[in-house]
Enzyme design. Structure first.
Site, mmCIF file in Angstrom:
data_model
loop_
_atom_site.group_PDB
_atom_site.id
_atom_site.type_symbol
_atom_site.label_atom_id
_atom_site.label_comp_id
_atom_site.label_asym_id
_atom_site.label_seq_id
_atom_site.Cartn_x
_atom_site.Cartn_y
_atom_site.Cartn_z
ATOM 1 N N SER A 56 0.632 -1.122 -0.065
ATOM 2 C CA SER A 56 0.258 -0.020 -0.046
ATOM 3 C C SER A 56 0.777 1.251 0.039
ATOM 4 O O SER A 56 0.464 2.197 -0.643
ATOM 5 C CB SER A 56 -1.066 -0.028 1.176
ATOM 6 O OG SER A 56 -0.471 -0.284 2.373
ATOM 7 N N GLN A 76 -2.403 -8.407 -24.692
ATOM 8 C CA GLN A 76 -1.555 -9.023 -23.652
ATOM 9 C C GLN A 76 -1.455 -7.935 -22.379
ATOM 10 O O GLN A 76 -1.679 -8.385 -21.405
ATOM 11 C CB GLN A 76 -0.255 -9.119 -23.878
ATOM 12 C CG GLN A 76 -0.025 -10.460 -25.109
ATOM 13 C CD GLN A 76 1.279 -11.115 -25.592
ATOM 14 O OE1 GLN A 76 2.260 -10.194 -24.939
ATOM 15 N NE2 GLN A 76 1.426 -12.134 -25.755
ATOM 16 N N HIS A 80 -3.515 -6.827 -17.243
ATOM 17 C CA HIS A 80 -3.034 -6.556 -15.988
ATOM 18 C C HIS A 80 -4.042 -5.511 -15.749
ATOM 19 O O HIS A 80 -4.241 -4.473 -16.393
ATOM 20 C CB HIS A 80 -1.576 -5.587 -16.116
ATOM 21 C CG HIS A 80 -0.653 -6.571 -16.693
ATOM 22 N ND1 HIS A 80 -0.137 -7.649 -15.782
ATOM 23 C CD2 HIS A 80 -0.049 -6.844 -17.898
ATOM 24 C CE1 HIS A 80 0.894 -8.426 -16.414
ATOM 25 N NE2 HIS A 80 0.620 -8.110 -17.845
ATOM 26 N N GLU A 88 -8.604 3.627 -24.334
ATOM 27 C CA GLU A 88 -7.979 3.498 -25.721
ATOM 28 C C GLU A 88 -8.823 4.061 -26.897
ATOM 29 O O GLU A 88 -9.961 4.268 -26.679
ATOM 30 C CB GLU A 88 -7.866 1.926 -25.827
ATOM 31 C CG GLU A 88 -7.349 1.573 -27.168
ATOM 32 C CD GLU A 88 -7.091 -0.037 -27.144
ATOM 33 O OE1 GLU A 88 -7.512 -0.891 -26.138
ATOM 34 O OE2 GLU A 88 -6.900 -0.534 -28.138
ATOM 35 N N ARG A 92 -14.640 2.360 -33.451
ATOM 36 C CA ARG A 92 -16.132 2.890 -33.630
ATOM 37 C C ARG A 92 -16.236 4.340 -33.910
ATOM 38 O O ARG A 92 -17.017 4.595 -34.701
ATOM 39 C CB ARG A 92 -16.914 2.683 -32.402
ATOM 40 C CG ARG A 92 -17.050 1.081 -31.815
ATOM 41 C CD ARG A 92 -17.793 1.125 -30.786
ATOM 42 N NE ARG A 92 -19.270 1.351 -31.219
ATOM 43 C CZ ARG A 92 -20.311 1.434 -30.584
ATOM 44 N NH1 ARG A 92 -19.906 1.541 -29.025
ATOM 45 N NH2 ARG A 92 -21.408 1.315 -30.694
ATOM 46 N N ARG A 157 -14.056 -2.247 -39.067
ATOM 47 C CA ARG A 157 -12.751 -2.605 -38.326
ATOM 48 C C ARG A 157 -12.425 -3.910 -37.942
ATOM 49 O O ARG A 157 -11.386 -4.355 -37.897
ATOM 50 C CB ARG A 157 -12.971 -1.805 -37.192
ATOM 51 C CG ARG A 157 -13.818 -2.414 -36.073
ATOM 52 C CD ARG A 157 -13.875 -1.729 -34.657
ATOM 53 N NE ARG A 157 -14.597 -2.052 -33.727
ATOM 54 C CZ ARG A 157 -14.733 -1.674 -32.550
ATOM 55 N NH1 ARG A 157 -13.863 -0.803 -32.068
ATOM 56 N NH2 ARG A 157 -15.772 -2.067 -31.502
ATOM 57 N N ARG A 184 6.611 -8.757 -17.579
ATOM 58 C CA ARG A 184 6.597 -8.628 -18.931
ATOM 59 C C ARG A 184 8.066 -8.206 -19.517
ATOM 60 O O ARG A 184 8.318 -8.116 -20.672
ATOM 61 C CB ARG A 184 5.786 -7.673 -19.231
ATOM 62 C CG ARG A 184 4.167 -8.041 -19.164
ATOM 63 C CD ARG A 184 3.711 -9.062 -19.996
ATOM 64 N NE ARG A 184 2.350 -9.536 -19.734
ATOM 65 C CZ ARG A 184 1.605 -10.225 -20.191
ATOM 66 N NH1 ARG A 184 2.113 -11.047 -21.283
ATOM 67 N NH2 ARG A 184 0.290 -10.719 -19.890
#
Ligand SMILES: Cc1cc2nc3c(=O)[nH]c(=O)nc-3n(C[C@H](O)[C@H](O)[C@H](O)COP(=O)(O)OP(=O)(O)OC[C@H]3O[C@@H](n4cnc5c(N)ncnc54)[C@H](O)[C@@H]3O)c2cc1C
Length: 218
Positions: A56, A76, A80, A88, A92, A157, A184
């Protein structure tokens, strides 16, 4: 008019909040204490917190990044979730020409593993590169064709390939980004995703040198 644009991964630090001192003060509030300056002894406290999973105090430091990467990498990374917020670009809402991820080297399929890749695969006759570019150009042409027929961008799309570049803001706590990098930046993570994680790693190390070093050991 250019029909095809290539692009690389891009990670931009937008802003951040806190420092190693923020972590120390968050931990010391348990004893009703607050410091104005970070001292040598605080390194030990940070190391203890990280080692014992006292996450914390690291949650009070935040970072916001802007990313550009191909869809297969974003797919990927978005797994997370905890301590992170993601927004993002939406196809559309936009229907302009996308960029496509540029491959720097092709990799071979591993012989003794189910996932990942082995060393560099020589594209001696340029067939790999040709296949990629041909597919992307065809998809782009058809995408434009569908839009020209009046098809809604949200439906058109679906024919765009995973190599298409997407962009997103990703904000999160120091602890959350450290967890991402621990997973990663590792050798078993996909190379293209590792490129992004390594850039996050570099930025966070500069912003929170002590905390980051300790969290990256966990
Ligand atoms: C090399 C590699 C290969 C992978 N392969 C695949 C794959 O083939 N398919 C696939 O779907 N995913 C795959 N993943 C994704 C993986 O399963 C995780 O979803 C991803 O790594 C996010 O993990 P995280 O710990 O950061 O998760 P977060 O969702 O950010 O969670 C953070 C932590 O909170 C806790 N937590 C979160 N949710 C819960 C819950 N529901 N219950 C209890 N505790 C919770 C866990 O301790 C977790 O570590 C892969 C990841 C890596 C690194």
């Amino acid at each position: 008019m250019e029909l095809y644009k290539g692009a690389r991964v891009d990670v931009e630090l937008v802003e951040h909040m806190g420092s190693d001192l923020t972590v120390v003060n968050a931990a010391r509030v348990s004893f009703g204490k607050r410091k104005k300056e970070f001292t040598e002894g605080d390194k030990k406290l940070i190391a203890f917190l990280a080692k014992h999973g006292h996450w914390s105090p690291f949650g009070h430091c935040s970072i916001q990044f802007h990313f550009k990467a191909p869809v297969f990498v974003a797919r990927q990374l978005v797994k997370h979730q905890i301590g992170l917020t993601w927004n993002e670009i939406s196809r559309r809402y936009v229907d302009y020409e996308p960029e496509f991820y540029e491959v720097d080297k092709w990799r071979g399929k591993p012989i003794d593993k189910k996932q990942g890749s082995d060393g560099e695969l020589k594209d001696e006759h340029g067939i790999c590169q040709w296949s990629k570019t041909k597919t992307e150009k065809a998809a782009l042409e058809c995408y434009k064709g569908l839009l020209g027929q009046g098809v809604a961008p949200e439906q058109a799309r679906m024919i765009l390939p995973q190599s298409m570049i997407t962009e997103w803001y990703w904000s999160g706590t120091l602890y959350a980004f450290a967890r991402i990098c621990n997973l990663r930046c590792a050798q078993d993570a996909q190379y293209e995703t590792r490129i992004v994680a390594n850039l996050i790693d570099k930025e966070c190390e500069q912003l929170f040198p002590i905390s980051w070093t300790e969290l990256r050991k966990t």
